[in-house]
Scaffold this active site. Sequence first.
Site, PDB file in Angstrom:
ATOM      1  N   VAL A 114     -34.742  82.370-105.544  1.00 41.33           N
ATOM      2  CA  VAL A 114     -35.785  81.354-105.521  1.00 41.33           C
ATOM      3  C   VAL A 114     -37.118  82.036-105.821  1.00 41.33           C
ATOM      4  O   VAL A 114     -37.498  82.992-105.152  1.00 41.33           O
ATOM      5  CB  VAL A 114     -35.846  80.663-104.148  1.00 41.33           C
ATOM      6  CG1 VAL A 114     -36.963  79.638-104.132  1.00 41.33           C
ATOM      7  CG2 VAL A 114     -34.512  80.033-103.819  1.00 41.33           C
ATOM      8  N   GLU A 145     -29.049  97.199 -79.560  1.00 34.61           N
ATOM      9  CA  GLU A 145     -27.652  97.275 -79.979  1.00 34.61           C
ATOM     10  C   GLU A 145     -27.411  98.463 -80.907  1.00 34.61           C
ATOM     11  O   GLU A 145     -26.423  99.183 -80.769  1.00 34.61           O
ATOM     12  CB  GLU A 145     -27.239  95.960 -80.655  1.00 34.61           C
ATOM     13  CG  GLU A 145     -27.074  94.836 -79.627  1.00 34.61           C
ATOM     14  CD  GLU A 145     -26.911  93.443 -80.222  1.00 34.61           C
ATOM     15  OE1 GLU A 145     -26.429  92.562 -79.502  1.00 34.61           O
ATOM     16  OE2 GLU A 145     -27.279  93.231 -81.392  1.00 34.61           O
ATOM     17  N   ALA A 199     -29.515  82.939 -84.215  1.00 31.05           N
ATOM     18  CA  ALA A 199     -28.550  82.211 -85.025  1.00 31.05           C
ATOM     19  C   ALA A 199     -28.268  80.789 -84.518  1.00 31.05           C
ATOM     20  O   ALA A 199     -28.284  79.842 -85.316  1.00 31.05           O
ATOM     21  CB  ALA A 199     -27.257  83.013 -85.129  1.00 31.05           C
TER      22      ALA A 199
END
Lengths: 444, 444
Positions: free
Chosen positions: A80, A172, A318
């Site tokens: 885009v 993490e 998410a």
Amino acid sequence: MNEPQKHVVILGGGFAGLNAARKLRAPNLRVTLVDRQNHHLFQPLLYQVATAGLAAPDIAQPLRHILARQRNVTTLMDEVQAIDLDKRQVTLGHGTLSYDYLIVALGARTGYFGRRDEWERYAPGLKTLDEATQLRRRMLHAFEQAETTRNTAEWSRLLSFVVIGGGPTGVETAGALVELARRVLTHDFRRIDPSKAHVHLVEAAPRLLLPFSPEQSEYTRRKLEAMGVKVHLGAPVTEVGPNHVQAGDLRIEASVILWAAGVEASPVTQTLAGVPLDRAGRVQVAPDLSLPEHPEVFAVGDLAAIVDTKNVRVPGVAPAAAQTGKHAAKQILAEIKGKARQPFTYLDKGSIATIGRSAAVAAVAKMRFNGWPAWAMWMSVHLFFLIGMRNRLIIFLHWAWAYLTWQRGARIITGINPSSDAPAPTPAASAAAASPPAPAPQKA
Amino acid sequence: MNEPQKHVVILGGGFAGLNAARKLRAPNLRVTLVDRQNHHLFQPLLYQVATAGLAAPDIAQPLRHILARQRNVTTLMDEVQAIDLDKRQVTLGHGTLSYDYLIVALGARTGYFGRRDEWERYAPGLKTLDEATQLRRRMLHAFEQAETTRNTAEWSRLLSFVVIGGGPTGVETAGALVELARRVLTHDFRRIDPSKAHVHLVEAAPRLLLPFSPEQSEYTRRKLEAMGVKVHLGAPVTEVGPNHVQAGDLRIEASVILWAAGVEASPVTQTLAGVPLDRAGRVQVAPDLSLPEHPEVFAVGDLAAIVDTKNVRVPGVAPAAAQTGKHAAKQILAEIKGKARQPFTYLDKGSIATIGRSAAVAAVAKMRFNGWPAWAMWMSVHLFFLIGMRNRLIIFLHWAWAYLTWQRGARIITGINPSSDAPAPTPAASAAAASPPAPAPQKA
């Protein structure tokens, strides 16, 4: 098929865009989904690809395959370039698309607080599969270099890794890195001792994992330190060089530096003429997630700054992205049926972050829990939300194997000429260095 | 540990080098294994990575992990630059190694019959994981480009793929490619019909799979044609361009070209002063696989031209490489114990090649069999010889899934800027060639 079909264009195939597309099953709608990648990426597990636990294809699925049976959706792999709100047109790398409705779900890219040009090359982020395999390559290669070099003075720098940012991704990754060095690689080298590797986690705030409670932040810090991570709190980074990070008085020499300290919206938002953006480039949307002056355009996911009906600032995770994508799709479906639009209400299902083996923190409703129960929950939730039964099976197998043997399944160095990307981080960047300016691609 | 330790250097961690290292368990031997990659690659399944069936880590294992428990072996990731036979020294990228015994097992690279500089960029080979993921990227990207382009005249070129060379690699790749287009991708596109893709297999000889019987070659040709491959026999390639292959009068326009038509020995053999090489650069060895003038040096695997005690020319296949590696190791162990060396005898366990689903050819001892039994045997043999139980499980799972669903697990496009490597084949080459206009993304 008697009424004219409306054309919905969705930009971005992440959690927001994909969920919007799936919701838009209607005979009088034609949907075009555009992404610069051919796959939907399960970003929450990206750090496991970066730390050699999973292979890249395990956490990605071709978008057009996910949508194969939804015959009203066309998937295009393209970049885009710009959005023309007045003409209702999107410019892609290979042509333009006109729309009746537009859902902008281009997500976020790593943010460098205005220092992208200086710092990105030395401290790339972790947003794409290519970034993950690059981090894996550089980190595994640092151990290989240390084993090869006769110059033992080099060892300390080669075996030092810095993770900047103490949010979930930073925590993490730091945990997985230190486990790799101290547990997975231990017996494999002869000259160096991988357990002497240093993993630094540098955070500007006074505690880790801000979305969690202070007690959980403290648990996380203690756990990481027990695993061997050097945690530096209240240390805002002031300089990043090819082989060092400076945070105030603290200077760390390192061979690999990961930037996980911030995100900003896709730069495509800057082509939205007259649309107010916040400091991170995010689009400020109306309660129904549309643009105030352009009700036919929705901004969803990490690219939008959303405050919901309960005055909750919607986080960049998410599940939130998925919910906003679905919401935008529902508004379009409702409008076509002549119904009124609804404002967006975020359903917070809780937060969860993993630290290492049998260690995680979870916050669900008013409950807070740590350790093994949180870790088991983390694994179940991630397996559940993965797309595709095969990927679930394969990741489950990888995890079970890793749990039983302390081994990891993707300890391979791939990519162009690993030895050349030690100082300059990316093959792309080194190509860019040789040539004039590089057109920064958009994250579609 | 009373006698002085002998130092054995092994160059190359393929089937020959790895098997030599594993055999050299002896307290009075110190072994150094050098490979430019950090992993042993199971090359027979490389075409499945290239055709999106398996992920790269599924067929690779870190060399140092395979050898972790063999404490007398040190593994180094480095490039071999030259071998000095008189000084008994190997020059690496990062230093030199002195040896008492040397096993040269650097294998073969793709051979272009003297046209490497002109043809390799347009028709790369399939020898490394990077080449496999590059082929996957270019091939999947061609379908994406066809779906995106408005110029339908482009479709035929974009959806044409040429495999040059009708040996096992060429046959296996052509078969897997045509199944991908005609079966796996069928429902996923809206504008193009992937089953209209053309896969061409071009072979100079009058039949495919020369190591097999003429009947099996014919079976293979018929099978491939039934699957949709256009097989061109007796068509030696005379020219390769960015988007076409010329073989005599035959001209094929294509978007992706794979070279699987020949191999030649690693160029390091050219640094072996005074050692006779054959036309493909292979080292001519004594019956015990050592160099005639340098009994302390062995050449094994694809890099050696070997005729065994029964006057059999040893083929360039994995089992043969493994046997030669083990043989060299045994000669060193024998000599140290004061025993005499033995000449090499090749044990031919048979040949097997797969064509597609439920289709393969096998030749074991005097038996010849085709179809489903050969295919089942092919899978069992490959699973058996894979290194690592986890990889076996995962590949078995991928195969079972693919068999039941016709799907493939690694249909993702990764790597630097896929759109730029359509004409120029490797990202490395395009970075080098395209210095001025390099469209280098900060993919980081």
